[in-house]
Design a protein around this motif. Structure first.
Motif, PDB file in Angstrom:
ATOM      1  N   UNK A 334       0.931  -1.203  -0.064  1.00  0.00           N
ATOM      2  CA  UNK A 334      -0.035   0.011  -0.065  1.00  0.00           C
ATOM      3  C   UNK A 334       0.731   1.255   0.011  1.00  0.00           C
ATOM      4  N   UNK A 335       1.996   1.131   0.567  1.00  0.00           N
ATOM      5  CA  UNK A 335       2.875   2.557   0.864  1.00  0.00           C
ATOM      6  C   UNK A 335       3.530   2.875  -0.481  1.00  0.00           C
ATOM      7  N   UNK A 356      -0.560   8.260  -4.390  1.00  0.00           N
ATOM      8  CA  UNK A 356      -0.137   7.268  -3.301  1.00  0.00           C
ATOM      9  C   UNK A 356      -1.581   6.841  -2.768  1.00  0.00           C
ATOM     10  N   UNK A 357      -1.560   5.440  -2.813  1.00  0.00           N
ATOM     11  CA  UNK A 357      -2.581   4.717  -2.372  1.00  0.00           C
ATOM     12  C   UNK A 357      -3.036   4.860  -0.756  1.00  0.00           C
ATOM     13  N   UNK A 358      -1.783   5.171  -0.007  1.00  0.00           N
ATOM     14  CA  UNK A 358      -1.832   5.127   1.278  1.00  0.00           C
ATOM     15  C   UNK A 358      -2.575   6.535   1.796  1.00  0.00           C
ATOM     16  N   UNK A 359      -2.102   7.673   0.928  1.00  0.00           N
ATOM     17  CA  UNK A 359      -2.952   8.993   0.964  1.00  0.00           C
ATOM     18  C   UNK A 359      -4.360   8.937   0.981  1.00  0.00           C
ATOM     19  N   UNK A 360      -4.675   8.022  -0.086  1.00  0.00           N
ATOM     20  CA  UNK A 360      -6.246   7.877  -0.442  1.00  0.00           C
ATOM     21  C   UNK A 360      -7.083   7.206   0.662  1.00  0.00           C
ATOM     22  N   UNK A 361      -6.337   6.188   1.381  1.00  0.00           N
ATOM     23  CA  UNK A 361      -6.845   5.499   2.468  1.00  0.00           C
ATOM     24  C   UNK A 361      -7.223   6.082   3.658  1.00  0.00           C
ATOM     25  N   UNK A 362      -6.254   7.325   3.734  1.00  0.00           N
ATOM     26  CA  UNK A 362      -6.423   8.072   5.004  1.00  0.00           C
ATOM     27  C   UNK A 362      -7.594   9.020   4.721  1.00  0.00           C
ATOM     28  N   UNK A 363      -7.896   9.359   3.338  1.00  0.00           N
ATOM     29  CA  UNK A 363      -8.911  10.135   3.061  1.00  0.00           C
ATOM     30  C   UNK A 363     -10.156   9.617   2.416  1.00  0.00           C
ATOM     31  N   UNK A 364     -10.166   7.993   2.874  1.00  0.00           N
ATOM     32  CA  UNK A 364     -11.259   7.417   2.555  1.00  0.00           C
ATOM     33  C   UNK A 364     -11.618   7.565   0.977  1.00  0.00           C
ATOM     34  N   UNK A 365     -10.851   7.689   0.162  1.00  0.00           N
ATOM     35  CA  UNK A 365     -11.294   7.972  -1.231  1.00  0.00           C
ATOM     36  C   UNK A 365     -10.495   6.987  -2.028  1.00  0.00           C
ATOM     37  N   UNK A 366     -10.269   5.881  -1.766  1.00  0.00           N
ATOM     38  CA  UNK A 366      -9.284   4.838  -2.483  1.00  0.00           C
ATOM     39  C   UNK A 366     -10.238   3.868  -3.158  1.00  0.00           C
ATOM     40  N   UNK A 367     -11.602   3.914  -3.247  1.00  0.00           N
ATOM     41  CA  UNK A 367     -12.340   2.794  -3.588  1.00  0.00           C
ATOM     42  C   UNK A 367     -13.170   3.617  -4.643  1.00  0.00           C
ATOM     43  N   UNK A 368     -13.606   2.555  -5.425  1.00  0.00           N
ATOM     44  CA  UNK A 368     -14.828   2.977  -6.731  1.00  0.00           C
ATOM     45  C   UNK A 368     -15.805   2.144  -6.655  1.00  0.00           C
TER      46      UNK A 368
END
Length: 372
Positions: A334-335, A356-368
């Motif tokens: 992920x990082x 970066x996927x890790x940043x999107x996970x923190x913002x809860x915007x990594x899924x579609x």
């Protein structure tokens, strides 16, 4: 002479009645009746004289064997021994006529069956040779020889095989075309219905200080340069404009941004094109344009080419809550991996690219998800 003849005949009768032979005397077997050691009948000696008598008998037998060696070669095994030959042996050796006849008859009887067996073997070999010669002559002439008529049959051993069919077993294939049907395609037809690509939301998300559900979907946008800013309102990205209300208005070189897709007449739909043993492409509906990564940072619409790694994304197995990663990043942690999303919390006119996927996970915007 008449007396000698009578004595010889009486001796031969005694030879036929006794159960002992010279071989038994030689081997030390004790006789049970009488022993023929000289012409006429003689009672077996006492135990004190036994060794001397046996030694004399053995010595006489050895003398007869030596003298009779020349005579036995000329005597047929199937005829009687001539009296004159026996008389010669008896006279020259000092051995009696009865002893000589006994020795000759005993030896010839032992060899008789050996000659009989040899004759049978020779006869069998002659028969086999005759059969082989007759078979060879029959094959060369094409006719049966009389010698083998008895061993041959007029009927076949096995039933004949099934007759062949008069037509092919299977329908012939179609004739090949004179030329290829069409140029090979660089993209495949979609396997799913066109959908809107929506940023995934679930209860508990807190976007833009709000707990209410929102509907943000991808659309084409025309910008003079690559951008990946944080939109703050309509047309916040300088000189970026929407090409139209549907995906049919998308053009090569357009980028991707977010717009509301709830209760709107705008209709931007995309197709997921899956490839076996590879990633999948995202194609604008009714076009030949696909998502393509640029510099591992931006997203741009370019002509679909399934052989370009920049257009391949990680395969998805479900319609909701899935990540979009470049195919080359599918197995990275992920990082280290990059994911398709936008900066921080979503809002209108916000550019979509790789973050970066890790940043999107923190913002809860990594899924579609596929919508509707």
């Amino acid at each position: 002479q008449q007396q000698n003849s009578n004595d010889a005949n009486r001796s031969l009768i005694q030879i036929g009645e006794t159960t002992e032979t010279m071989d038994e005397v030689d081997s030390g077997v004790h006789p049970t009746k009488t022993a023929i050691l000289a012409t006429g009948e003689k009672t077996f000696p006492e135990e004190g004289e036994m060794e001397v008598e046996i030694e004399l008998a053995l010595e006489k037998e050895r003398d007869v064997k030596k003298m009779f060696a020349g005579v036995s070669a000329t005597v047929s095994p199937f005829t009687s021994v001539a009296s004159s030959d026996v008389s010669k042996v008896s006279t020259n050796s000092g051995f009696s006529l009865t002893d000589a006849k006994y020795f000759v008859v005993n030896k010839l009887q032992k060899r008789k069956w050996q000659y009989v067996l040899l004759g049978l073997i020779l006869g069998l070999m002659i028969l086999i040779a005759a059969l082989a010669g007759s078979a060879a002559n029959g094959n060369n002439s094409g006719e049966r020889t009389p010698f083998l008529v008895f061993f041959q049959s007029d009927h076949p051993t096995f039933s004949p095989t099934i007759a062949p069919t008069n037509s092919p077993s299977f329908t012939p294939t179609l004739r090949p075309s004179e030329s290829p049907s069409q140029a090979p395609s660089i993209y495949d037809p979609p396997i799913k219905d066109p959908i809107q690509l929506r940023l995934y939301w679930e209860s508990g998300y807190f976007w833009q200080e709000s707990i209410y559900q929102t509907f943000w979907c991808t659309e084409c946008v025309d910008c003079p340069e690559y951008r990946l800013g944080d939109g703050a309102g309509p047309l916040v990205e300088v000189n970026c404009t929407s090409p139209g209300d549907t995906t049919a208005s998308c053009s090569a070189g357009n980028q991707i941004w977010l717009q509301s897709c709830k209760n709107t007449t705008r209709d931007y739909r995309f197709e997921f094109i899956h490839h076996e043993d590879s990633g999948f492409q995202i194609r604008a509906f009714n076009t030949t344009l696909c998502f393509s990564t640029v510099r591992n940072r931006f997203l741009e619409m370019r002509p679909c080419d399934k052989y370009r790694s920049s257009q391949l994304f990680n395969p998805i197995q479900k319609k909701t809550k899935f990540e979009l990663r470049p195919y080359d990043d599918r197995n990275l942690p992920m990082n280290e991996a990059m994911c398709v999303s936008q900066i921080h919390h979503p809002k209108s006119n916000e550019m979509v690219g790789l973050h970066p996927c890790a940043e999107n996970v923190n913002d809860t915007t990594n899924y579609w998800e596929q919508y509707p």
